[in-house]
Design a protein around this motif. Structure first.
Motif, PDB file in Angstrom:
ATOM      1  N   LEU A  22       5.859  35.600  31.186  1.00  0.00           N
ATOM      2  CA  LEU A  22       5.153  36.191  32.176  1.00  0.00           C
ATOM      3  C   LEU A  22       5.898  35.774  33.418  1.00  0.00           C
ATOM      4  N   LEU A  23       5.804  36.475  34.707  1.00  0.00           N
ATOM      5  CA  LEU A  23       6.638  36.424  35.678  1.00  0.00           C
ATOM      6  C   LEU A  23       5.713  35.769  36.782  1.00  0.00           C
ATOM      7  N   PRO A  24       6.154  34.426  37.489  1.00  0.00           N
ATOM      8  CA  PRO A  24       5.606  34.135  38.835  1.00  0.00           C
ATOM      9  C   PRO A  24       6.132  35.235  39.842  1.00  0.00           C
ATOM     10  N   LYS A  25       5.406  35.186  41.028  1.00  0.00           N
ATOM     11  CA  LYS A  25       5.707  36.214  42.114  1.00  0.00           C
ATOM     12  C   LYS A  25       7.414  36.103  42.381  1.00  0.00           C
ATOM     13  N   ARG A  26       7.896  34.760  42.575  1.00  0.00           N
ATOM     14  CA  ARG A  26       9.099  34.602  42.952  1.00  0.00           C
ATOM     15  C   ARG A  26      10.335  35.000  42.205  1.00  0.00           C
ATOM     16  N   ILE A  27       9.906  35.441  40.705  1.00  0.00           N
ATOM     17  CA  ILE A  27      10.838  36.082  39.855  1.00  0.00           C
ATOM     18  C   ILE A  27      10.534  37.568  39.678  1.00  0.00           C
ATOM     19  N   ALA A  28       9.303  37.978  39.869  1.00  0.00           N
ATOM     20  CA  ALA A  28       8.772  39.291  39.750  1.00  0.00           C
ATOM     21  C   ALA A  28       9.273  40.168  41.034  1.00  0.00           C
ATOM     22  N   LEU A  29       9.436  39.528  42.080  1.00  0.00           N
ATOM     23  CA  LEU A  29       9.818  40.345  43.340  1.00  0.00           C
ATOM     24  C   LEU A  29      11.272  40.934  43.115  1.00  0.00           C
ATOM     25  N   PRO A  30      12.389  39.950  42.668  1.00  0.00           N
ATOM     26  CA  PRO A  30      13.412  40.629  42.130  1.00  0.00           C
ATOM     27  C   PRO A  30      13.768  41.629  41.083  1.00  0.00           C
ATOM     28  N   VAL A  31      12.934  41.250  40.233  1.00  0.00           N
ATOM     29  CA  VAL A  31      12.705  42.285  39.047  1.00  0.00           C
ATOM     30  C   VAL A  31      12.430  43.489  39.452  1.00  0.00           C
ATOM     31  N   PHE A  32      11.351  43.383  40.183  1.00  0.00           N
ATOM     32  CA  PHE A  32      10.612  44.982  40.342  1.00  0.00           C
ATOM     33  C   PHE A  32      10.874  45.508  41.865  1.00  0.00           C
ATOM     34  N   ALA A  33      11.782  44.465  42.700  1.00  0.00           N
ATOM     35  CA  ALA A  33      11.861  45.076  43.945  1.00  0.00           C
ATOM     36  C   ALA A  33      13.593  45.512  44.129  1.00  0.00           C
ATOM     37  N   SER A  34      14.012  45.036  43.205  1.00  0.00           N
ATOM     38  CA  SER A  34      15.607  45.361  43.178  1.00  0.00           C
ATOM     39  C   SER A  34      15.778  46.815  43.384  1.00  0.00           C
ATOM     40  N   ASP A  35      15.097  47.695  42.808  1.00  0.00           N
ATOM     41  CA  ASP A  35      15.221  49.200  42.925  1.00  0.00           C
ATOM     42  C   ASP A  35      15.078  49.491  44.431  1.00  0.00           C
ATOM     43  N   ALA A  36      13.704  49.164  45.003  1.00  0.00           N
ATOM     44  CA  ALA A  36      13.537  49.461  46.235  1.00  0.00           C
ATOM     45  C   ALA A  36      14.639  48.702  47.399  1.00  0.00           C
ATOM     46  N   MET A  37      14.921  47.655  46.920  1.00  0.00           N
ATOM     47  CA  MET A  37      16.047  46.924  48.018  1.00  0.00           C
ATOM     48  C   MET A  37      17.173  47.852  48.118  1.00  0.00           C
ATOM     49  N   SER A  38      17.591  48.115  46.724  1.00  0.00           N
ATOM     50  CA  SER A  38      18.927  48.979  46.735  1.00  0.00           C
ATOM     51  C   SER A  38      18.801  50.166  47.672  1.00  0.00           C
ATOM     52  N   SER A  39      17.644  50.804  47.461  1.00  0.00           N
ATOM     53  CA  SER A  39      17.372  52.017  48.169  1.00  0.00           C
ATOM     54  C   SER A  39      17.521  51.776  49.805  1.00  0.00           C
ATOM     55  N   VAL A  40      17.292  50.732  50.355  1.00  0.00           N
ATOM     56  CA  VAL A  40      17.390  50.471  51.612  1.00  0.00           C
ATOM     57  C   VAL A  40      18.808  50.354  52.174  1.00  0.00           C
ATOM     58  N   ALA A  41      19.609  50.254  51.184  1.00  0.00           N
ATOM     59  CA  ALA A  41      21.165  49.936  51.540  1.00  0.00           C
ATOM     60  C   ALA A  41      21.503  51.368  51.791  1.00  0.00           C
ATOM     61  N   TYR A  42      21.137  52.384  51.287  1.00  0.00           N
ATOM     62  CA  TYR A  42      21.757  53.767  51.583  1.00  0.00           C
ATOM     63  C   TYR A  42      20.767  54.537  52.190  1.00  0.00           C
ATOM     64  N   ALA A  43      19.571  54.457  52.044  1.00  0.00           N
ATOM     65  CA  ALA A  43      18.675  55.409  52.946  1.00  0.00           C
ATOM     66  C   ALA A  43      18.992  55.581  54.597  1.00  0.00           C
ATOM     67  N   PRO A  44      19.184  54.541  55.144  1.00  0.00           N
ATOM     68  CA  PRO A  44      19.477  54.606  56.617  1.00  0.00           C
ATOM     69  C   PRO A  44      20.788  55.420  56.800  1.00  0.00           C
ATOM     70  N   GLN A  45      21.818  55.251  55.909  1.00  0.00           N
ATOM     71  CA  GLN A  45      22.902  56.021  55.903  1.00  0.00           C
ATOM     72  C   GLN A  45      22.745  57.335  55.786  1.00  0.00           C
ATOM     73  N   GLU A  46      21.795  57.867  55.128  1.00  0.00           N
ATOM     74  CA  GLU A  46      21.459  59.048  54.836  1.00  0.00           C
ATOM     75  C   GLU A  46      20.848  59.943  56.010  1.00  0.00           C
ATOM     76  N   ILE A  47      20.163  59.118  56.747  1.00  0.00           N
ATOM     77  CA  ILE A  47      19.678  59.694  57.958  1.00  0.00           C
ATOM     78  C   ILE A  47      20.866  59.895  58.871  1.00  0.00           C
ATOM     79  N   PHE A  48      21.689  58.992  59.152  1.00  0.00           N
ATOM     80  CA  PHE A  48      22.925  59.546  59.886  1.00  0.00           C
ATOM     81  C   PHE A  48      23.633  60.592  59.587  1.00  0.00           C
ATOM     82  N   LEU A  49      23.757  60.465  58.234  1.00  0.00           N
ATOM     83  CA  LEU A  49      24.389  61.627  57.760  1.00  0.00           C
ATOM     84  C   LEU A  49      23.943  63.130  57.866  1.00  0.00           C
TER      85      LEU A  49
END
Length: 316
Positions: A29-56
């Motif tokens: 079972l995961l503590p919060k500090r490990i659960a964040l990168p496990v479940f948030a990596s998807d959302a974090m990767s989206s932040v990398a390209y979503a602003p670019q899509e707005i400009f595009l």
């Protein structure tokens, strides 16, 4: 045991790791500090390209339309805050980890649940494709070899991610923690440094594309046409919401109290995502960064053979 069986067992052990008894799985079972990168990596990767899509999307109407980028980003941030708040309620009401599938099944029936589940499967496949492609573009901006071999890089990255996740959620969390926290710290540091240079040190900073013009695909968009363009940029920017639902699907993987820890992790995910999204858009707009579909044709003043860099690479 035959040779084939031994090879099969060895291969399974290599891919999946050592098996555990069901009554001894508490340590996974995961503590919060490990659960964040496990479940948030998807959302974090989206932040990398979503602003670019707005400009595009806005670049279709030329440089003047880029003035809408902060307002579109604010709209996306508001929607993200609402979605995060909604999922925080869901993890308390539906702690079994069924996520959207369980919510739809309980309230609307099994057919609705199957429809939602099918949509999520398609969403996850597309998310992997888009996120890995975005990674190839960003890394390729710094490493020419990756830029020249994007397809092979993407295939290798997907295979690596699959292998890591097959080892188990805790093991994958330990591996994903490094790049996820590295991304958050790196981008936050970049944004703080950029805004400090501009607003504290008073330096006049420009991106490498600041002096380039844009050839608009549609001239003099006004009224309803401009509204639809801004709405389209908003829908493209909402790619930043991808992956927010992952935590509600994984509540059982948290340590006790599961729902409270999941809700806290969701709050952290929302805070980081909104901060990074707004920071990237505002800094990019401030330094005059541009991103277009076809740089050879759409950028005015770009040198011959210019290779357009990803938005985050331009900020860096």
């Amino acid at each position: 045991m035959s040779t084939v069986s031994k090879v099969s067992v060895a291969t399974k052990r290599l891919l999946l790791g050592r098996p555990f008894r069901s009554d001894t799985l508490g340590h996974t079972l995961l503590p919060k500090r490990i659960a964040l990168p496990v479940f948030a990596s998807d959302a974090m990767s989206s932040v990398a390209y979503a602003p670019q899509e707005i400009f595009l999307v806005l670049s279709v109407a030329g440089i003047s339309a880029l003035a809408f980028t902060p307002w579109v980003a604010i709209a996306v941030a508001v929607v993200m805050a609402v979605v995060v708040a909604s999922y925080r309620q869901n993890v308390h009401a539906y702690p079994s980890g069924g996520g959207d599938y369980e919510v739809a099944t309980v309230n609307l029936g099994p057919n609705a649940g199957l429809t939602v589940g099918s949509a999520l499967l398609v969403d996850y496949v597309l998310t992997v494709a888009v996120s890995v492609t975005s990674a190839a573009e960003n890394i390729g901006s710094a490493i020419p070899f990756v830029e020249e071999h994007k397809v092979w890089f993407c295939v290798g990255a997907i295979m690596l991610l699959a292998a890591v996740n097959l080892r188990g959620i805790k093991e994958s969390g330990a591996v994903l923690a490094i790049p996820t926290y590295g991304f958050i710290i790196g981008v936050l540091g970049m944004l703080i440094w950029g805004f400090t240079e501009i607003y504290v040190l008073g330096q006049d900073i420009h991106s490498e594309t600041a002096d380039f013009g844009i050839v608009p695909e549609q001239d003099n968009l006004t009224g309803l046409a401009l509204m639809f363009l801004v709405a389209r940029s908003f829908s493209s920017g909402c790619a930043a919401l991808t992956g927010v639902e992952a935590i509600s699907n994984g509540v059982p993987a948290f340590r006790k109290p599961k729902s409270r820890n999941a809700a806290t992790t969701l709050l952290l995910l929302g805070a980081f995502s909104i901060t990074l999204l707004m920071g990237i858009v505002l800094l990019a707009e401030k330094i005059g960064a541009k991103y277009v579909m076809n740089p050879e044709q759409d950028l005015i003043g770009a040198p011959e053979g210019y290779q357009q860099k990803a938005m985050i690479a331009q900020l860096a």
